[in-house]
Write a protein that holds these residues in place. Structure first.
Motif, PDB file in Angstrom:
ATOM      1  N   GLY A 194      -3.525   0.032   4.378  1.00 35.97           N
ATOM      2  CA  GLY A 194      -3.830   1.135   5.280  1.00 35.97           C
ATOM      3  C   GLY A 194      -5.344   1.219   5.357  1.00 35.97           C
ATOM      4  O   GLY A 194      -6.045   0.356   4.813  1.00 35.97           O
ATOM      5  N   ILE A 195      -5.864   2.243   5.998  1.00 36.06           N
ATOM      6  CA  ILE A 195      -7.315   2.410   6.058  1.00 36.06           C
ATOM      7  C   ILE A 195      -7.632   3.897   5.937  1.00 36.06           C
ATOM      8  O   ILE A 195      -6.912   4.735   6.516  1.00 36.06           O
ATOM      9  CB  ILE A 195      -7.897   1.803   7.367  1.00 36.06           C
ATOM     10  N   GLY A 196      -8.654   4.229   5.178  1.00 36.08           N
ATOM     11  CA  GLY A 196      -9.072   5.634   5.079  1.00 36.08           C
ATOM     12  C   GLY A 196      -9.909   6.016   6.289  1.00 36.08           C
ATOM     13  O   GLY A 196     -10.456   5.151   6.977  1.00 36.08           O
ATOM     14  N   LYS A 220      -8.154   8.066  12.783  1.00 37.30           N
ATOM     15  CA  LYS A 220      -8.577   6.781  12.211  1.00 37.30           C
ATOM     16  C   LYS A 220      -9.305   5.906  13.248  1.00 37.30           C
ATOM     17  O   LYS A 220      -9.705   4.785  12.945  1.00 37.30           O
ATOM     18  CB  LYS A 220      -7.366   5.994  11.687  1.00 37.30           C
ATOM     19  N   ALA A 246       0.853  -1.187   0.000  1.00 41.33           N
ATOM     20  CA  ALA A 246       0.000   0.000   0.000  1.00 41.33           C
ATOM     21  C   ALA A 246       0.890   1.239   0.000  1.00 41.33           C
ATOM     22  O   ALA A 246       2.047   1.180   0.412  1.00 41.33           O
ATOM     23  CB  ALA A 246      -0.875   0.009   1.251  1.00 41.33           C
ATOM     24  N   THR A 247       0.331   2.356  -0.434  1.00 43.89           N
ATOM     25  CA  THR A 247       1.040   3.636  -0.316  1.00 43.89           C
ATOM     26  C   THR A 247       0.423   4.423   0.837  1.00 43.89           C
ATOM     27  O   THR A 247      -0.271   3.856   1.672  1.00 43.89           O
ATOM     28  CB  THR A 247       0.950   4.418  -1.641  1.00 43.89           C
ATOM     29  N   GLY A 248       0.658   5.721   0.879  1.00 41.94           N
ATOM     30  CA  GLY A 248       0.125   6.541   1.972  1.00 41.94           C
ATOM     31  C   GLY A 248       1.180   6.713   3.055  1.00 41.94           C
ATOM     32  O   GLY A 248       2.256   6.109   3.006  1.00 41.94           O
ATOM     33  N   THR A 249       0.856   7.515   4.058  1.00 39.78           N
ATOM     34  CA  THR A 249       1.851   7.797   5.092  1.00 39.78           C
ATOM     35  C   THR A 249       1.985   6.650   6.092  1.00 39.78           C
ATOM     36  O   THR A 249       3.054   6.441   6.650  1.00 39.78           O
ATOM     37  CB  THR A 249       1.521   9.097   5.862  1.00 39.78           C
ATOM     38  N   THR A 250       0.912   5.888   6.314  1.00 40.80           N
ATOM     39  CA  THR A 250       0.948   4.881   7.381  1.00 40.80           C
ATOM     40  C   THR A 250       2.021   3.806   7.188  1.00 40.80           C
ATOM     41  O   THR A 250       2.703   3.457   8.161  1.00 40.80           O
ATOM     42  CB  THR A 250      -0.437   4.232   7.552  1.00 40.80           C
ATOM     43  N   PRO A 251       2.211   3.235   5.987  1.00 42.89           N
ATOM     44  CA  PRO A 251       3.208   2.155   5.875  1.00 42.89           C
ATOM     45  C   PRO A 251       4.660   2.635   5.804  1.00 42.89           C
ATOM     46  O   PRO A 251       5.569   1.799   5.767  1.00 42.89           O
ATOM     47  CB  PRO A 251       2.818   1.410   4.586  1.00 42.89           C
ATOM     48  N   ILE A 260     -10.399   0.639   1.962  1.00 45.07           N
ATOM     49  CA  ILE A 260      -9.127  -0.081   1.802  1.00 45.07           C
ATOM     50  C   ILE A 260      -8.796  -0.048   0.312  1.00 45.07           C
ATOM     51  O   ILE A 260      -9.685  -0.213  -0.524  1.00 45.07           O
ATOM     52  CB  ILE A 260      -9.181  -1.543   2.350  1.00 45.07           C
ATOM     53  N   GLY A 261      -7.529   0.145  -0.007  1.00 46.98           N
ATOM     54  CA  GLY A 261      -7.212   0.484  -1.398  1.00 46.98           C
ATOM     55  C   GLY A 261      -8.034   1.730  -1.701  1.00 46.98           C
ATOM     56  O   GLY A 261      -8.186   2.618  -0.860  1.00 46.98           O
ATOM     57  N   ASP A 294      -3.080  -0.018  -5.637  1.00 48.97           N
ATOM     58  CA  ASP A 294      -3.826   0.961  -6.419  1.00 48.97           C
ATOM     59  C   ASP A 294      -2.911   2.004  -7.054  1.00 48.97           C
ATOM     60  O   ASP A 294      -1.723   2.088  -6.740  1.00 48.97           O
ATOM     61  CB  ASP A 294      -4.895   1.655  -5.543  1.00 48.97           C
ATOM     62  N   ARG A 300      -3.641  16.991   0.802  1.00 49.54           N
ATOM     63  CA  ARG A 300      -2.495  17.516   1.550  1.00 49.54           C
ATOM     64  C   ARG A 300      -1.182  17.279   0.810  1.00 49.54           C
ATOM     65  O   ARG A 300      -0.190  17.948   1.069  1.00 49.54           O
ATOM     66  CB  ARG A 300      -2.434  16.882   2.950  1.00 49.54           C
TER      67      ARG A 300
HETATM   68  C1  F6R Z   1      -3.037   3.555  -0.627  1.00 48.74           C
HETATM   69  C2  F6R Z   1      -4.292   3.021  -0.146  1.00 48.74           C
HETATM   70  C3  F6R Z   1      -5.198   3.807   0.750  1.00 48.74           C
HETATM   71  C4  F6R Z   1      -4.483   4.261   2.015  1.00 48.74           C
HETATM   72  C5  F6R Z   1      -5.418   5.028   2.937  1.00 48.74           C
HETATM   73  C6  F6R Z   1      -4.700   5.576   4.155  1.00 48.74           C
HETATM   74  O1  F6R Z   1      -2.382   2.627  -1.450  1.00 48.74           O
HETATM   75  O2  F6R Z   1      -4.591   1.926  -0.487  1.00 48.74           O
HETATM   76  O3  F6R Z   1      -6.311   3.023   1.075  1.00 48.74           O
HETATM   77  O4  F6R Z   1      -3.986   3.138   2.681  1.00 48.74           O
HETATM   78  O5  F6R Z   1      -6.008   6.087   2.245  1.00 48.74           O
HETATM   79  O6  F6R Z   1      -3.762   6.517   3.762  1.00 48.74           O
HETATM   80  P1  F6R Z   1      -2.707   7.138   4.797  1.00 48.74           P
HETATM   81  O7  F6R Z   1      -1.831   6.019   5.227  1.00 48.74           O
HETATM   82  O8  F6R Z   1      -1.967   8.175   4.008  1.00 48.74           O
HETATM   83  O9  F6R Z   1      -3.512   7.702   5.910  1.00 48.74           O
END
Ligand code: F6R
Length: 248
Positions: A132-134, A202, A35-40, A139-140, A67, A167
């Motif tokens: 990660g989770i929105g 979250k 996954a991307t995003g800041t969490t991983p 998810i994704g 994604d 952001r």
């Molecule tokens: C990214 C993805 C998203 C993020 C989610 C959390 O590949 O699949 O579901 O995991 O939006 O994003 P962050 O970690 O930036 O809070």
């Protein structure tokens, strides 16, 4: 379902790297979903450290990202391909040809989605999927309301996700409005799933995912049906949970 509560982001990186490494060691050819995003990011930092200092070997690992935005070139600094190269692939001994991110500029996105599913099937499926989770439970890019049986597809981003992700862009109008994403059914096919969550914003989504009803309104709640899912969450993010959790 296992729920591991950790103190902070460093501990989140270490606990999730342990989970990745433990599955990796059992596979001759490891298929890792990312996954991307800041969490991983703390996980990727820890995997890089283990690669450099402990010889954790990625030479036989193949990766599949969840994604990608539609319309962004892989060289765009907000594309998920760019992110993965910068945060992980450029720093470990992985063969870049074995790293897969959906092609968001494919001429025919539907064909791209089918081909992506086939690639995962051809290697015998994903051994471990990192998620990660929105804040809305996605998810994704499977936003609330997505079918729990969905496969890799193109989707519209919700306003809340566009706002969350803005952001990272100069202005909100620059955030793409569509993405290609593995479906929820695709994610559930992975042998193991590790969902990472960090931060008080979250907490409600994590509670809904773990303790709420299984519902397309909270895509992450579908993981309750998965036989090998681990949530790794920071303390502030676990604040609304009432079930038994493991503390590390
Ligand atoms: C990214 C993805 C998203 C993020 C989610 C959390 O590949 O699949 O579901 O995991 O939006 O994003 P962050 O970690 O930036 O809070």
């Amino acid at each position: 379902m296992r729920v591991i509560v950790v103190k902070d982001q460093d501990a989140l990186g270490k606990a999730s790297a342990d989970l990745v490494e433990s599955v990796m060691k059992t596979k001759a050819h490891f298929a890792l979903g990312l996954a991307t995003g800041t969490t991983p990011i703390p996980l990727y930092k820890e995997l890089i450290r283990r690669n450099k200092e402990e010889e954790l070997d990625f030479s036989t690992t193949i990766t599949f990202n969840l994604d990608e935005y539609v319309g962004l070139e892989p060289t765009h600094d907000q594309s998920y391909r760019y992110f993965m190269n910068a945060q992980l692939f450029d720093h470990i001994n992985i063969n870049k040809k074995c790293t897969h991110v959906p092609n968001g500029i494919a001429q025919d996105i539907e064909v791209e989605c089918l081909a992506y599913e086939e690639m995962m099937e051809d290697v015998g499926g994903v051994d471990l999927q990192v998620l990660g989770i929105g804040s809305n439970g996605h998810i994704g890019f499977n936003e609330p309301g997505t079918s729990l049986a969905s496969r890799t597809h193109m989707t519209d981003l919700t306003e809340s996700t566009i706002k969350d992700n803005s952001r990272l862009f100069d202005k909100i109008d620059d955030v793409p409005t569509k993405a290609v994403t593995m479906g929820i059914g695709t994610v559930l096919d992975a042998e193991n799933v590790v969902l990472l969550a960090n931060g008080a914003n979250k907490a409600a989504a994590v509670k809904a995912a773990i303790e709420g009803p299984v519902s397309a309104l909270c895509p992450a709640s579908s993981l309750q049906l998965h036989p090998s899912t681990t949530f790794v969450v920071t303390e502030d993010c676990a604040s609304e949970l009432t079930v038994l959790t493991e503390k590390m």
